[in-house]
Scaffold this motif. Structure first.
Motif, mmCIF file in Angstrom:
data_model
loop_
_atom_site.group_PDB
_atom_site.id
_atom_site.type_symbol
_atom_site.label_atom_id
_atom_site.label_comp_id
_atom_site.label_asym_id
_atom_site.label_seq_id
_atom_site.Cartn_x
_atom_site.Cartn_y
_atom_site.Cartn_z
ATOM 1 N N UNK A 16 -38.930 21.156 7.720
ATOM 2 C CA UNK A 16 -38.290 20.756 6.466
ATOM 3 C C UNK A 16 -36.807 20.484 6.689
ATOM 4 N N UNK A 17 -36.312 19.287 6.356
ATOM 5 C CA UNK A 17 -34.887 19.002 6.527
ATOM 6 C C UNK A 17 -34.035 19.938 5.672
ATOM 7 N N UNK A 18 -32.848 20.247 6.144
ATOM 8 C CA UNK A 18 -31.945 21.118 5.407
ATOM 9 C C UNK A 18 -30.734 20.362 4.894
ATOM 10 N N UNK A 19 -29.760 21.126 4.434
ATOM 11 C CA UNK A 19 -28.484 20.590 3.972
ATOM 12 C C UNK A 19 -27.466 20.838 5.080
ATOM 13 N N UNK A 20 -26.778 19.802 5.498
ATOM 14 C CA UNK A 20 -25.714 19.951 6.473
ATOM 15 C C UNK A 20 -24.413 20.204 5.711
ATOM 16 N N UNK A 21 -23.763 21.332 6.006
ATOM 17 C CA UNK A 21 -22.529 21.708 5.317
ATOM 18 C C UNK A 21 -21.360 21.630 6.291
ATOM 19 N N UNK A 22 -20.325 20.871 5.911
ATOM 20 C CA UNK A 22 -19.134 20.694 6.734
ATOM 21 C C UNK A 22 -17.935 21.310 6.036
ATOM 22 N N UNK A 23 -17.179 22.092 6.788
ATOM 23 C CA UNK A 23 -15.919 22.663 6.307
ATOM 24 C C UNK A 23 -14.806 22.039 7.143
ATOM 25 N N UNK A 24 -14.095 21.076 6.548
ATOM 26 C CA UNK A 24 -13.092 20.298 7.275
ATOM 27 C C UNK A 24 -11.717 20.933 7.072
ATOM 28 N N UNK A 25 -11.119 21.405 8.157
ATOM 29 C CA UNK A 25 -9.801 22.011 8.083
ATOM 30 C C UNK A 25 -8.807 21.296 8.968
ATOM 31 N N UNK A 26 -7.553 21.725 8.894
ATOM 32 C CA UNK A 26 -6.516 21.098 9.681
ATOM 33 C C UNK A 26 -6.598 21.426 11.158
ATOM 34 N N UNK A 27 -7.291 22.514 11.506
ATOM 35 C CA UNK A 27 -7.410 22.918 12.904
ATOM 36 C C UNK A 27 -8.794 22.659 13.495
ATOM 37 N N UNK A 34 -28.266 24.509 6.524
ATOM 38 C CA UNK A 34 -28.672 25.530 5.556
ATOM 39 C C UNK A 34 -29.857 26.354 6.038
ATOM 40 N N UNK A 35 -30.675 25.790 6.912
ATOM 41 C CA UNK A 35 -31.895 26.476 7.342
ATOM 42 C C UNK A 35 -31.732 27.231 8.654
ATOM 43 N N UNK A 36 -30.524 27.532 9.062
ATOM 44 C CA UNK A 36 -30.309 28.286 10.293
ATOM 45 C C UNK A 36 -29.015 29.061 10.237
ATOM 46 N N UNK A 37 -28.758 29.844 11.262
ATOM 47 C CA UNK A 37 -27.563 30.674 11.311
ATOM 48 C C UNK A 37 -26.491 30.119 12.247
ATOM 49 N N UNK A 62 -27.306 16.387 16.661
ATOM 50 C CA UNK A 62 -28.448 15.508 16.908
ATOM 51 C C UNK A 62 -29.784 16.219 16.943
ATOM 52 N N UNK A 63 -29.783 17.521 17.202
ATOM 53 C CA UNK A 63 -31.032 18.282 17.229
ATOM 54 C C UNK A 63 -31.340 18.953 15.899
ATOM 55 N N UNK A 64 -30.547 18.675 14.859
ATOM 56 C CA UNK A 64 -30.775 19.249 13.532
ATOM 57 C C UNK A 64 -31.365 18.175 12.604
ATOM 58 N N UNK A 65 -32.218 18.622 11.683
ATOM 59 C CA UNK A 65 -32.789 17.723 10.678
ATOM 60 C C UNK A 65 -32.194 18.064 9.321
ATOM 61 N N UNK A 66 -31.608 17.065 8.658
ATOM 62 C CA UNK A 66 -31.018 17.296 7.335
ATOM 63 C C UNK A 66 -31.140 16.018 6.509
ATOM 64 N N UNK A 67 -31.271 16.202 5.202
ATOM 65 C CA UNK A 67 -31.404 15.040 4.324
ATOM 66 C C UNK A 67 -30.305 14.958 3.267
ATOM 67 N N UNK A 68 -29.379 15.920 3.284
ATOM 68 C CA UNK A 68 -28.238 15.926 2.372
ATOM 69 C C UNK A 68 -27.039 16.496 3.119
ATOM 70 N N UNK A 69 -25.839 16.150 2.642
ATOM 71 C CA UNK A 69 -24.618 16.619 3.286
ATOM 72 C C UNK A 69 -23.648 17.121 2.216
#
Length: 237
Positions: A16-27, A34-37, A62-69
């Motif tokens: 099942x594809x998950x949600x890819x979450x990005x936290x963009x910072x200055x550093x 969402x489906x892993x640690x 590239x080895x992760x499956x996601x359908x939302x970001x």
């Protein structure tokens, strides 16, 4: 607030594809499925354009499956667009179409608001991110509002961020910085009539004790906030 249905693990996560979450910072740009640690990251900085950021994320996931970001970015966000160019990143962020670049639906939110949403446990909660600058957001029953309080005048011709951010820490030292943070927290909590305050960001750990009515946040809550952005009851104001 519920974190939604349990995320799949193991073989189910692969199916099942998950949600890819990005936290963009200055550093750094940190990202997690969402489906892993596992969390991955790469350096950011003044040379990082949005095109390069997307290219690097897709390359390293590239080895992760996601359908939302979900993307948390510094600065004000309006209508899933960045309203002002982030000062610590490269050019081109305001006009960039993240959904087209990723080829998937994208929800874009201020980084402090995303961490605030992930830290929420009820009531009227004020989030303050103590880092390079001063991030702020308010969460009330699933509605999250990014606040631009960092550059409001505080004292001696300086702003809240000049005292609570990294510049204030370097100028005043830890003891005076802690005193300023306590005062700023009390002022903002009273002004916004918040039930409680969550203090996050990299410098929150420098506080010897939490001010009254506060609890410590964690940067990992940004990833939970990115997942919560897709819940039906959540509104970004």
């Amino acid at each position: 607030m519920s974190a939604g249905a349990p995320v799949p693990t193991g073989a189910d996560a692969l199916a099942e594809p998950g949600i890819l979450v990005l936290d963009v910072g200055g550093n750094a740009v940190k990202f997690k499925l969402s489906s892993g640690e596992e969390r991955r990251k790469f350096p950011s900085g003044p040379g990082l354009t949005p095109e390069r950021m997307v290219e690097k994320v897709l390359e390293e996931s590239g080895d992760w499956r996601f359908d939302r970001v979900s993307i948390g970015c510094p600065g004000p966000i309006s209508g899933d667009r960045i309203a002002l160019e982030p000062v610590n990143l490269g050019p081109g962020w305001c006009a960039f179409d993240f959904a087209a670049a990723f080829g998937r639906p994208v929800r874009l939110v201020n980084d402090a608001a995303m961490q605030a949403l992930g830290s929420y446990e009820g009531g009227k909660m004020l989030f303050l991110g103590l880092g390079t600058g001063l991030g702020a957001a308010l969460v009330i029953e699933g509605a999250v509002l990014s606040l631009e309080v960092a550059h409001l005048p505080y004292k001696a011709g300086r702003t809240f961020e000049d005292y609570a951010g990294r510049r204030g820490l370097e100028r005043m030292g830890k003891r005076r910085w802690r005193k300023a943070v306590r005062d700023i927290v009390e002022r903002l909590r009273a002004a916004l009539v918040a039930d409680h305050v969550v203090l996050g960001g990299g410098n929150a750990g420098l506080l010897e004790e939490m001010p009254e009515g506060c609890r410590r946040g964690h940067n990992r809550n940004a990833f939970l906030g990115g997942v919560r952005l897709w819940e039906g009851g959540v509104r970004v104001l």
